[in-house]
Design a protein around this motif. Structure first.
Motif, mmCIF file in Angstrom:
data_model
loop_
_atom_site.group_PDB
_atom_site.id
_atom_site.type_symbol
_atom_site.label_atom_id
_atom_site.label_comp_id
_atom_site.label_asym_id
_atom_site.label_seq_id
_atom_site.Cartn_x
_atom_site.Cartn_y
_atom_site.Cartn_z
ATOM 1 N N PRO A 58 9.668 -24.631 11.237
ATOM 2 C CA PRO A 58 9.208 -25.932 11.720
ATOM 3 C C PRO A 58 7.683 -25.998 11.829
ATOM 4 C CG PRO A 58 11.105 -25.205 12.973
ATOM 5 C CD PRO A 58 10.701 -24.050 12.096
ATOM 6 N N TYR A 59 7.150 -27.104 11.400
ATOM 7 C CA TYR A 59 5.715 -27.419 11.445
ATOM 8 C C TYR A 59 4.871 -26.544 10.512
ATOM 9 C CZ TYR A 59 7.589 -29.600 15.604
ATOM 10 O OH TYR A 59 8.374 -30.324 16.459
ATOM 11 N N GLY A 60 5.518 -25.754 9.696
ATOM 12 C CA GLY A 60 4.779 -24.902 8.766
ATOM 13 C C GLY A 60 4.835 -25.453 7.350
ATOM 14 N N CYS A 61 4.157 -24.767 6.491
ATOM 15 C CA CYS A 61 4.145 -25.107 5.078
ATOM 16 C C CYS A 61 5.422 -24.541 4.441
ATOM 17 C CB CYS A 61 2.914 -24.466 4.443
ATOM 18 S SG CYS A 61 2.203 -25.457 3.165
ATOM 19 N N ILE A 62 6.041 -25.302 3.580
ATOM 20 C CA ILE A 62 7.280 -24.884 2.944
ATOM 21 C C ILE A 62 6.965 -24.370 1.542
ATOM 22 C CG2 ILE A 62 9.543 -25.625 2.116
ATOM 23 C CD1 ILE A 62 8.111 -27.860 4.590
ATOM 24 N N THR A 63 7.496 -23.204 1.241
ATOM 25 C CA THR A 63 7.373 -22.654 -0.102
ATOM 26 C C THR A 63 8.764 -22.242 -0.569
ATOM 27 O OG1 THR A 63 6.959 -20.427 0.750
ATOM 28 C CG2 THR A 63 5.013 -21.790 0.261
ATOM 29 N N LEU A 64 8.874 -21.978 -1.849
ATOM 30 C CA LEU A 64 10.144 -21.537 -2.408
ATOM 31 C C LEU A 64 10.141 -20.024 -2.556
ATOM 32 C CD1 LEU A 64 10.546 -24.265 -5.170
ATOM 33 C CD2 LEU A 64 11.747 -24.150 -2.987
ATOM 34 N N THR A 65 11.303 -19.444 -2.343
ATOM 35 C CA THR A 65 11.455 -18.020 -2.601
ATOM 36 C C THR A 65 11.463 -17.832 -4.117
ATOM 37 O OG1 THR A 65 13.865 -18.167 -2.703
ATOM 38 C CG2 THR A 65 12.872 -17.720 -0.531
ATOM 39 N N GLU A 66 11.506 -16.606 -4.549
ATOM 40 C CA GLU A 66 11.537 -16.343 -5.991
ATOM 41 C C GLU A 66 12.762 -16.994 -6.631
ATOM 42 O OE1 GLU A 66 11.784 -12.470 -8.853
ATOM 43 O OE2 GLU A 66 10.476 -12.322 -7.103
ATOM 44 N N SER A 67 13.930 -16.861 -5.994
ATOM 45 C CA SER A 67 15.132 -17.487 -6.552
ATOM 46 C C SER A 67 15.064 -19.006 -6.427
ATOM 47 C CB SER A 67 16.404 -16.930 -5.919
ATOM 48 O OG SER A 67 16.403 -17.110 -4.533
ATOM 49 N N GLY A 68 14.458 -19.505 -5.358
ATOM 50 C CA GLY A 68 14.269 -20.954 -5.214
ATOM 51 C C GLY A 68 13.338 -21.503 -6.282
ATOM 52 N N GLN A 69 12.298 -20.752 -6.576
ATOM 53 C CA GLN A 69 11.335 -21.136 -7.613
ATOM 54 C C GLN A 69 12.041 -21.206 -8.973
ATOM 55 O OE1 GLN A 69 8.125 -21.667 -6.690
ATOM 56 N NE2 GLN A 69 7.150 -21.890 -8.659
ATOM 57 N N ALA A 70 12.850 -20.207 -9.270
ATOM 58 C CA ALA A 70 13.567 -20.186 -10.549
ATOM 59 C C ALA A 70 14.549 -21.345 -10.641
ATOM 60 C CB ALA A 70 14.307 -18.854 -10.709
ATOM 61 N N ARG A 71 15.260 -21.593 -9.556
ATOM 62 C CA ARG A 71 16.233 -22.693 -9.548
ATOM 63 C C ARG A 71 15.537 -24.041 -9.689
ATOM 64 N NH1 ARG A 71 21.591 -22.804 -7.663
ATOM 65 N NH2 ARG A 71 22.429 -24.748 -8.426
ATOM 66 N N ALA A 72 14.433 -24.228 -8.971
ATOM 67 C CA ALA A 72 13.684 -25.485 -9.055
ATOM 68 C C ALA A 72 13.100 -25.673 -10.452
ATOM 69 C CB ALA A 72 12.571 -25.504 -8.010
ATOM 70 N N ALA A 73 12.597 -24.604 -11.046
ATOM 71 C CA ALA A 73 12.036 -24.699 -12.401
ATOM 72 C C ALA A 73 13.106 -25.152 -13.392
ATOM 73 C CB ALA A 73 11.441 -23.357 -12.817
ATOM 74 N N GLU A 74 14.340 -24.703 -13.203
ATOM 75 C CA GLU A 74 15.436 -25.122 -14.078
ATOM 76 C C GLU A 74 15.756 -26.605 -13.886
ATOM 77 O OE1 GLU A 74 18.270 -25.140 -16.990
ATOM 78 O OE2 GLU A 74 16.686 -23.689 -16.605
ATOM 79 N N VAL A 75 15.740 -27.071 -12.649
ATOM 80 C CA VAL A 75 15.980 -28.496 -12.372
ATOM 81 C C VAL A 75 14.879 -29.337 -13.021
ATOM 82 C CG1 VAL A 75 16.102 -30.271 -10.574
ATOM 83 C CG2 VAL A 75 17.257 -28.077 -10.234
ATOM 84 N N VAL A 76 13.636 -28.908 -12.864
ATOM 85 C CA VAL A 76 12.497 -29.631 -13.451
ATOM 86 C C VAL A 76 12.587 -29.614 -14.974
ATOM 87 C CG1 VAL A 76 9.977 -29.575 -13.739
ATOM 88 C CG2 VAL A 76 10.977 -29.312 -11.466
ATOM 89 N N ARG A 77 12.986 -28.473 -15.531
ATOM 90 C CA ARG A 77 13.126 -28.362 -16.992
ATOM 91 C C ARG A 77 14.166 -29.363 -17.505
ATOM 92 N NH1 ARG A 77 16.855 -25.621 -19.741
ATOM 93 N NH2 ARG A 77 16.436 -25.137 -21.900
ATOM 94 N N LYS A 78 15.331 -29.425 -16.848
ATOM 95 C CA LYS A 78 16.366 -30.385 -17.251
ATOM 96 C C LYS A 78 15.836 -31.810 -17.153
ATOM 97 C CE LYS A 78 19.853 -29.211 -14.574
ATOM 98 N NZ LYS A 78 21.190 -29.135 -13.992
ATOM 99 N N HIS A 79 15.150 -32.098 -16.052
ATOM 100 C CA HIS A 79 14.590 -33.438 -15.844
ATOM 101 C C HIS A 79 13.644 -33.798 -16.988
ATOM 102 C CE1 HIS A 79 13.124 -36.810 -13.301
ATOM 103 N NE2 HIS A 79 12.052 -36.625 -14.059
ATOM 104 N N ASN A 80 12.764 -32.876 -17.340
ATOM 105 C CA ASN A 80 11.781 -33.148 -18.388
ATOM 106 C C ASN A 80 12.426 -33.312 -19.762
ATOM 107 O OD1 ASN A 80 9.701 -33.147 -16.533
ATOM 108 N ND2 ASN A 80 9.192 -31.000 -16.874
#
Length: 154
Positions: A58-80
């Motif tokens: 709470p109240y901190g900066c949110i970042t993605l873990t390594e697996s979160g980063q990989a999963r998000a990159a796949e979502v972005v790739r599909k979107h693009n």
């Protein structure tokens, strides 16, 4: 790979895009990007943290873990891929394509995304060899629809 709801994929994508612009994302920026209440963001971030996809406090900066980063990159790739197909092949307006890509990215599985990517590469390669398949399709559609933006049944 664990299943995520379309909503949680949207959160991953938002964090990925926001963190790309800075060192991390803030919940208020995620709420704004997704047009949701901040309380909804908090709940989603807690779930993403529990799944090991996001670093959140709470109240901190949110970042993605390594697996979160990989999963998000796949979502972005599909979107693009989808947006590129809608705009560059089908000739759909960029704003309409953006909205459609957001909806379709969650529904289309890896086989369809892979084939769409392959088709986009085919269209691009054909263009390099003097044939503009995308333009041929747009002209075909325009002639069948009388120039109006409507769906034409086969």
């Amino acid at each position: 790979m664990q299943e995520l709801s379309a909503s949680l994929e949207d959160y991953l994508e938002a964090i990925f895009n926001l963190a790309d612009e800075s060192e991390g994302a803030r919940s208020k920026d995620i709420a704004k990007a997704l047009s949701v209440a901040r309380s909804s963001v908090t709940g989603a971030l807690q779930v993403l943290r529990e799944k090991g996809l996001a670093n959140y406090r709470p109240y901190g900066c949110i970042t993605l873990t390594e697996s979160g980063q990989a999963r998000a990159a796949e979502v972005v790739r599909k979107h693009n891929i989808l947006k590129s197909f809608f705009v560059n092949v089908l000739g759909v307006d960029a704003d309409v394509a953006q909205q459609a890509a957001c909806k379709a990215e969650h529904a289309l599985g890896p086989e369809i995304i892979s084939r769409l990517l392959s088709f986009i590469k085919y269209v691009t390669e054909s263009h390099r060899h003097g044939r503009d398949v995308a333009e041929e399709f747009r002209q075909f559609h325009k002639s069948r629809s009388g120039g109006k933006a409507r769906t034409v049944e086969p």
